[in-house]
Design an enzyme around this catalytic site. Structure first.
Site, PDB file in Angstrom:
ATOM      1  N   HIS A   1      36.734  17.668  61.577  1.00  0.00           N
ATOM      2  CA  HIS A   1      35.777  17.027  60.680  1.00  0.00           C
ATOM      3  C   HIS A   1      35.116  15.859  61.381  1.00  0.00           C
ATOM      4  O   HIS A   1      35.759  15.129  62.136  1.00  0.00           O
ATOM      5  CB  HIS A   1      36.481  16.503  59.418  1.00  0.00           C
ATOM      6  CG  HIS A   1      36.858  17.575  58.470  1.00  0.00           C
ATOM      7  ND1 HIS A   1      37.774  17.384  57.456  1.00  0.00           N
ATOM      8  CD2 HIS A   1      36.456  18.867  58.358  1.00  0.00           C
ATOM      9  CE1 HIS A   1      37.911  18.496  56.766  1.00  0.00           C
ATOM     10  NE2 HIS A   1      37.129  19.409  57.299  1.00  0.00           N
TER      11      HIS A   1
ATOM     12  N   HIS B   1      40.457  29.911  53.698  1.00  0.00           N
ATOM     13  CA  HIS B   1      39.879  28.602  54.030  1.00  0.00           C
ATOM     14  C   HIS B   1      40.656  27.468  53.350  1.00  0.00           C
ATOM     15  O   HIS B   1      40.713  26.348  53.855  1.00  0.00           O
ATOM     16  CB  HIS B   1      38.404  28.541  53.630  1.00  0.00           C
ATOM     17  CG  HIS B   1      37.692  27.370  54.217  1.00  0.00           C
ATOM     18  ND1 HIS B   1      37.146  27.389  55.480  1.00  0.00           N
ATOM     19  CD2 HIS B   1      37.452  26.123  53.725  1.00  0.00           C
ATOM     20  CE1 HIS B   1      36.593  26.218  55.742  1.00  0.00           C
ATOM     21  NE2 HIS B   1      36.770  25.428  54.693  1.00  0.00           N
TER      22      HIS B   1
ATOM     23  N   LYS C   1      31.660  24.802  63.298  1.00  0.00           N
ATOM     24  CA  LYS C   1      30.722  24.393  62.256  1.00  0.00           C
ATOM     25  C   LYS C   1      29.904  23.176  62.687  1.00  0.00           C
ATOM     26  O   LYS C   1      28.711  23.096  62.429  1.00  0.00           O
ATOM     27  CB  LYS C   1      31.509  24.077  60.972  1.00  0.00           C
ATOM     28  CG  LYS C   1      30.653  23.702  59.796  1.00  0.00           C
ATOM     29  CD  LYS C   1      31.527  23.470  58.580  1.00  0.00           C
ATOM     30  CE  LYS C   1      30.697  23.019  57.398  1.00  0.00           C
ATOM     31  NZ  LYS C   1      31.527  22.761  56.221  1.00  0.00           N
TER      32      LYS C   1
ATOM     33  N   TYR D   1      30.560   5.556  67.067  1.00  0.00           N
ATOM     34  CA  TYR D   1      31.365   4.770  68.000  1.00  0.00           C
ATOM     35  C   TYR D   1      32.812   5.251  68.134  1.00  0.00           C
ATOM     36  O   TYR D   1      33.395   5.135  69.198  1.00  0.00           O
ATOM     37  CB  TYR D   1      31.348   3.292  67.578  1.00  0.00           C
ATOM     38  CG  TYR D   1      29.971   2.693  67.711  1.00  0.00           C
ATOM     39  CD1 TYR D   1      29.457   2.361  68.957  1.00  0.00           C
ATOM     40  CD2 TYR D   1      29.166   2.494  66.604  1.00  0.00           C
ATOM     41  CE1 TYR D   1      28.187   1.842  69.094  1.00  0.00           C
ATOM     42  CE2 TYR D   1      27.889   1.968  66.723  1.00  0.00           C
ATOM     43  CZ  TYR D   1      27.409   1.645  67.977  1.00  0.00           C
ATOM     44  OH  TYR D   1      26.161   1.133  68.112  1.00  0.00           O
TER      45      TYR D   1
ATOM     46  N   ARG E   1      39.308  27.159  60.753  1.00  0.00           N
ATOM     47  CA  ARG E   1      38.546  27.923  59.765  1.00  0.00           C
ATOM     48  C   ARG E   1      38.763  29.417  60.041  1.00  0.00           C
ATOM     49  O   ARG E   1      38.955  29.820  61.189  1.00  0.00           O
ATOM     50  CB  ARG E   1      37.059  27.577  59.865  1.00  0.00           C
ATOM     51  CG  ARG E   1      36.757  26.138  59.482  1.00  0.00           C
ATOM     52  CD  ARG E   1      35.299  25.774  59.757  1.00  0.00           C
ATOM     53  NE  ARG E   1      35.059  24.382  59.427  1.00  0.00           N
ATOM     54  CZ  ARG E   1      35.179  23.367  60.296  1.00  0.00           C
ATOM     55  NH1 ARG E   1      35.528  23.591  61.555  1.00  0.00           N
ATOM     56  NH2 ARG E   1      34.960  22.125  59.912  1.00  0.00           N
TER      57      ARG E   1
END
Length: 195
Positions: free
Chosen positions: A152, A125, A62, A162, A35
């Site tokens: 992400h 971005h 983030k 998991y 980013r």
């Protein structure tokens, strides 16, 4: 910009930008898939050039998790060329207004605008979307490793609890593949379809 030809044109335009540090920031942004804020605030101590790793601290992420980024040969060259420019600052991209202040949020947007790109065409971005799209379309890497490269979290909450793999080895290969692919697009080499 999601088509290879358009990406090549963008890269060639960035290479002409007259400010070395801003040009390097844009180049590194597309190479590392980070980013803009993560890059603007980067500090030299976060880079391990011997192991080709950039460790971004959790406070700047983030999702509030430390993120490790494999550094390609091309990114390493750019970073080393910047070292002399910002040697008196802990920041890789210090502001023109003071060595302890980071490059402004607007700097990379303004550079793209000066290069002739409207904000609805490309934004810093958006380089992440470019990378995600072209890497997924390549079929060479698992979607999980691409998502981890972008830092992400898994949208499936249960799976995310998991499945905690970093896909590091694949991400290292992907970082170098991505840098080499961008070089090919930049030079206008013949684009061979993925399929």
């Amino acid at each position: 910009i999601l088509d290879p030809k358009g990406v090549g044109e963008l890269l060639r335009a960035i290479d002409t930008y007259d400010s070395l540090d801003v040009r390097a920031a844009l180049q590194l942004l597309i190479l590392t898939m980070t980013r803009p804020g993560e890059l603007r605030l980067a500090e030299w101590t976060e880079f391990d050039f011997d192991r080709s790793i950039w460790s971004i601290p959790l406070g700047r992420m983030k999702n509030r998790l430390e993120h490790r980024v494999p550094i390609s040969r091309q990114a390493t060259e750019i970073l080393k060329s910047l070292r002399n420019l910002s040697s008196e600052s802990r920041l890789v991209f210090p502001s023109y207004r003071g060595k302890d202040r980071p490059m402004s949020e607007a700097t990379m947007n303004a550079a793209l605008k000066r290069l002739g790109y409207a904000s609805d065409q490309v934004q810093p971005h958006g380089f992440r979307s470019t990378a995600s799209t072209l890497l997924n379309e390549s079929g060479k890497f698992s979607p999980d490793s691409i998502e981890r490269a972008l830092s992400h979290k898994d949208k499936d909450v249960i799976r995310g609890i998991y499945a905690r793999g970093t896909y590091w080895d694949e991400r290292v290969k992907m970082a170098q593949y991505w840098a080499d692919y961008l070089d090919a697009l930049r030079t206008g080499a013949k684009i061979i379809p993925f399929n």
